[in-house]
Enzyme design. Structure first.
Site, PDB file in Angstrom:
ATOM      1  N   ASP A 236       0.886  -1.183  -0.255  1.00  0.00           N
ATOM      2  CA  ASP A 236       0.102  -0.006  -0.200  1.00  0.00           C
ATOM      3  C   ASP A 236       0.482   1.458   0.000  1.00  0.00           C
ATOM      4  O   ASP A 236       2.325   1.664   0.538  1.00  0.00           O
ATOM      5  CB  ASP A 236      -0.262   0.097   1.057  1.00  0.00           C
ATOM      6  CG  ASP A 236      -2.205   1.547   0.957  1.00  0.00           C
ATOM      7  OD1 ASP A 236      -1.619   1.536  -0.128  1.00  0.00           O
ATOM      8  OD2 ASP A 236      -3.235   0.813   2.026  1.00  0.00           O
TER       9      ASP A 236
HETATM   10  C1  BGC Z   1      -5.190   3.418   0.097  1.00  0.00           C
HETATM   11  C2  BGC Z   1      -4.884   2.088  -1.298  1.00  0.00           C
HETATM   12  C3  BGC Z   1      -4.957   2.921  -2.282  1.00  0.00           C
HETATM   13  C4  BGC Z   1      -3.508   3.796  -2.646  1.00  0.00           C
HETATM   14  C5  BGC Z   1      -3.419   4.739  -3.795  1.00  0.00           C
HETATM   15  C6  BGC Z   1      -3.436   3.976  -0.239  1.00  0.00           C
HETATM   16  O1  BGC Z   1      -3.587   5.075   0.939  1.00  0.00           O
HETATM   17  O2  BGC Z   1      -5.114   2.831   1.324  1.00  0.00           O
HETATM   18  O3  BGC Z   1      -6.209   1.837  -1.153  1.00  0.00           O
HETATM   19  O4  BGC Z   1      -4.620   2.541  -3.370  1.00  0.00           O
HETATM   20  O5  BGC Z   1      -3.436   4.775  -1.098  1.00  0.00           O
HETATM   21  O6  BGC Z   1      -3.802   5.288  -3.725  1.00  0.00           O
END
Ligand code: BGC
Length: 812
Positions: A236
């Site tokens: 993530d």
């Molecule tokens: C979120 C993810 C997301 C990623 C990219 C993170 O803060 O938890 O779900 O895909 O950002 O934007």
């Protein structure tokens, strides 16, 4: 150095690269792109959110949905589509999103999200499917098949046990192994085994003391070995704690763009023997397979898509997911010509998606007021009725009540406002705003024929239910949700959605009420297996609306159940006078179980369409997950032998037919023999004593205290020993409090507040190194001068090393 033992798919290319180049490829170049290496023919690919539509940022990129993205179709969110109980619909949505992503040259679409809804308060519940892992897994598998049919990769997330937003990057989900397997991992197992995603996203949190992204148990033993996942694990955004450990334990690509520091970290880890070059090669092989595969698909894909067709699909999806929760006196559907008063801010400004990284820049957004014009209903007027941010407004209320008297029926659009549901923050309660409830009461007094049209991505307390004759739940219906709602109200579509999560009577009734979302870094999952209906039904707690509940404008009769341990058939008849669809649900129970288990669990379901008067035979297959449980003594899936009840019905609380089947067991020893687990045996898990939880866990409760280290969050800096850190905390805290008061979430501030110090080095595109973070940690520990000096020295070192590294990567 070449490793003979690895059957690498991309060996020839990997051999052309030196160690530094290989290490560099294992982290992103920008917020949403990977590094490419032209000389070796390795292209850079783009990853983009998200779960309910494409969010490709053409300009400044961020991971919180702050900056605008290229317009795309905003489909209903996962929480909504889950109510359709229709994986085939999920597949169609997935296919459309995959098409839009590939058209926008996106190789990896970051979704679907399928975390198990542990508590109704999780701020991202709107992005997740269900409290039940079987339903979540089947729905997510549909999405993944659809997305990947366009040649690109889906990226199911967040793997795993990511149930809250508070301290999301540094909270430790402490959960017993059986609940981990049965509740939090089964959905991911289904999606991996049945839909073969090319990537999966590891979650921010720790699981039992180890970050998900470097958790060998999760990523190696379970994901890769048990389930056969052979794709790439993507962190993530900012979720990498120890990059080298991530690489060693199965995490392929660190995102977003940690800069040269991450490359040096891997190089050093190989030099010191913390990891081997073979580890790097293995991850690189996974990455290159993904890159070549999806890049080719994107290159060959059309740059066009049919936006109107996708809008129509979004409308159909929202309509099929709408849940009719109450319909007294058959008030709905409304006949053409009915005089309706439309009340509520949401009719004009819809709440149709959640905030954060999933937020789509919708191609167009329908409003309820506009869609009503073509409905055949006769509108007598509109009143906003309430202040969206919750302020009492007597004038608006009076205007609405006056309008209500002029109509046959009132369509009252209520719901949660933007601050309530967002990535980055959890809800603080399950309530509808007081000013909306007061409005409902006033309107009902003026006109008892009141229909509440509800927009919310998560369950609510409904003590106000008696004040309306009908309640229609549209969840967060996407850009075409308003039209779908009109279709349901007028009967153009017969509602068939059923709740994918239980609606409790009150937050105090929910199983994790005392342990969500934790007071410190550790979050205790004491309720074990008893999440959602598994809890309410086992412990005998009455609920407002049970899991699987939803009404129709027609009625269905169930008969002729025949069951064995592999398959179940029955007949469903539409006994009403209009066509409709019924979602048939199959639960399994073992009332005489020796190994404790929830009263019943969902193990199969089917959606069947029936014309008025029509009957159909429905066949439900019982798969390998039907009777199994995770045995902590044998460390494997086992089956308790004996008789099981097959319960088939229209909801978890409306079982229409039962049968008993005999199932052969695996003769495993009872893992709980001789142990005292009364709360887990009765399901009454709201207050499990320490000793009993420790017995279940098989270990002592981990210590929970704020530590001054790389993982201290900025929101914990008030515990530091440095005035500079206190000041930073004060500024953030003030900004956060102000944003709450304004009623509009400031995602940036919220994100920073819950962000650990180490994420500074992970999310600043190389500007801050881990050495600098260590200086900040020293500062926070009270070594003001040495800490500050270290930050400065490390900053200079970082700039020089980064320039040198980028130069070498460019020129080699
Ligand atoms: C979120 C993810 C997301 C990623 C990219 C993170 O803060 O938890 O779900 O895909 O950002 O934007």
């Amino acid at each position: 150095m070449k490793k003979e033992c690895l059957p690498l798919k991309n060996e020839e290319i990997i051999q052309q690269l030196n160690l530094e180049q290989k290490c560099a490829l294992l982290s992103g170049e920008t917020v949403f792109t990977t590094r490419g290496y032209k000389k070796a023919g390795i292209p850079s690919i783009t990853l983009s959110d998200g779960p309910n539509g494409v969010r490709k940022q053409a300009g400044a990129a961020d991971h919180l949905g702050l900056n605008p993205s290229v317009p795309a179709t905003c489909f209903p969110t996962a929480a909504t589509v889950a109510c359709s109980w229709d994986p085939a619909l999920g597949e169609q949505i997935g296919q459309a999103m995959g098409e839009e992503a590939a058209a926008q040259e996106v190789s990896v679409l970051l979704g679907p999200g399928l975390n198990t809804k542990r508590s109704p308060l999780c701020g991202r519940n709107f992005e997740y499917f269900s409290e039940d892992p079987y339903l979540s897994g089947k729905m997510a598998a549909g999405y993944v098949r659809g997305i990947q049919s366009e040649g690109i990769s889906a990226c199911p997330k967040h793997f795993a046990v990511n149930s809250q937003e508070l301290r999301r990057m540094a909270s430790d989900s402490v959960v017993d192994e059986r609940s981990l397997r049965e509740l939090y991992l089964t959905g991911f197992e289904i999606v991996v085994k049945e839909a073969h995603p090319k990537t999966i996203m590891s979650s921010y949190n720790l699981i039992n003391g180890t970050y998900a992204n470097e958790n060998a148990h999760l990523l190696q033993d379970i994901l890769r070995k048990d389930w056969g996942f052979d794709g790439a694990v993507v962190t993530d955004w900012g979720g990498s704690n120890d990059h080298a450990l991530g690489v060693k334990n199965g995490s392929t690509l660190e995102m977003p763009a940690p800069g040269g520091d991450a490359v040096r970290e891997l190089l050093k880890a190989v030099e010191t023997g913390k990891i081997t070059e073979a580890d790097v090669d293995a991850r690189l092989d996974e990455l290159l397979t993904l890159v070549f595969d999806t890049h080719a698909a994107v290159e060959n894909h059309s740059r066009e898509f049919d936006a109107d067709a996708h809008h129509a699909l979004a409308r159909r999806a929202a309509a099929e997911s709408t849940v009719l929760l109450k319909n007294e006196e058959g008030l709905l559907p409304l006949a053409a010509g009915t005089r309706v008063a439309v009340i509520g801010d949401f009719a004009e400004t819809p709440r149709y998606q959640g905030a954060g990284s999933s937020a789509v820049n919708s191609i167009k957004v329908d409003t309820f007021l506009e869609c009503l014009k073509e409905s055949g209903l006769n509108s007598v007027g509109f009143a906003t009725g309430f202040d969206r941010q919750g302020k009492p407004d007597a004038a608006k209320k009076a205007e609405a009540a006056a309008l209500a008297t002029k109509a046959d029926v009132v369509l009252l659009c209520l719901g949660l406002d933007e601050i309530k549901e967002s990535e980055g923050l959890d809800r603080t309660d399950m309530k509808l705003a007081d000013n909306q409830i007061e409005l409902l009461q006033a309107v009902q007094q003026a006109n008892p024929n009141t229909v509440v049209v509800l927009s919310a991505g998560a369950s609510l307390e409904t003590p106000w239910l008696t004040h309306c004759k009908a309640l229609v739940y549209g969840a967060l219906g996407g850009q075409a949700g308003a039209g779908a709602m009109v279709d349901v109200l007028t009967g153009k579509v017969n509602p068939s959605g059923k709740l994918a999560e239980t609606w409790a009577n009150a937050y105090e009734h929910t199983p994790a009420k005392d342990n969500f979302a934790g007071k410190g870094r550790t979050v205790q999952y004491r309720e074990g297996l008893y999440v959602g209906y598994r809890y309410y039904q086992t412990a005998g707690v009455p609920v407002a609306f049970p899991f699987g509940y939803g009404l129709s404008y027609t009625s269905f009769a169930y008969s002729d159940l025949k069951a064995d341990a592999h398959s179940v058939t029955l007949t469903v008849k539409n006994t009403g006078n209009r066509a409709g669809s019924e979602i048939v649900q199959l639960y399994i129970a073992k009332p005489d179980a020796k190994v404790f288990r929830p009263a019943q669990e969902l193990k199969a379901f089917a959606k069947v369409q029936l014309a008025a008067g029509e009957s159909k035979t429905v066949t439900l297959t019982l798969d390998d997950k039907a009777f199994r449980y995770w045995n902590t003594k044998t460390d494997s899936w086992e089956v308790e032998g004996g008789s099981y009840e097959i319960r088939v019905g229209a909801s978890s609380a409306d079982i229409r037919l039962t049968a008993v089947v005999e199932v052969a067991g695996t003769e495993a020893p009872n893992p709980y023999a001789g142990k005292s687990l009364p709360h887990y045996e009765s399901g009454k898990v709201q207050s499990v004593p320490d000793a009993e939880w420790e017995t279940l866990m098989g270990c002592l409760i981990p210590e929970d205290k704020v530590r001054i280290d790389r993982n201290m969050t900025l929101g914990e800096l008030n515990h530091s020993r440095s005035p500079i850190c206190w000041l930073v905390w004060l500024v953030l805290h003030t900004l956060l409090t102000a944003s709450y008061k304004r009623g509009k979430p400031d995602l940036n501030v919220m994100f920073q507040y819950n962000m650990p110090l180490r994420a500074l080095a992970k999310m600043t595109n190389g500007a801050i190194s881990m050495g600098m973070v260590d200086g900040i940690v020293m500062e926070a520990k009270g070594f003001w001068i040495i800490g500050l000096c270290r930050v400065i020295v490390e900053a200079v070192k970082n700039v020089i090393l980064n320039v040198q590294l980028e130069g070498r990567l460019r020129n080699s």
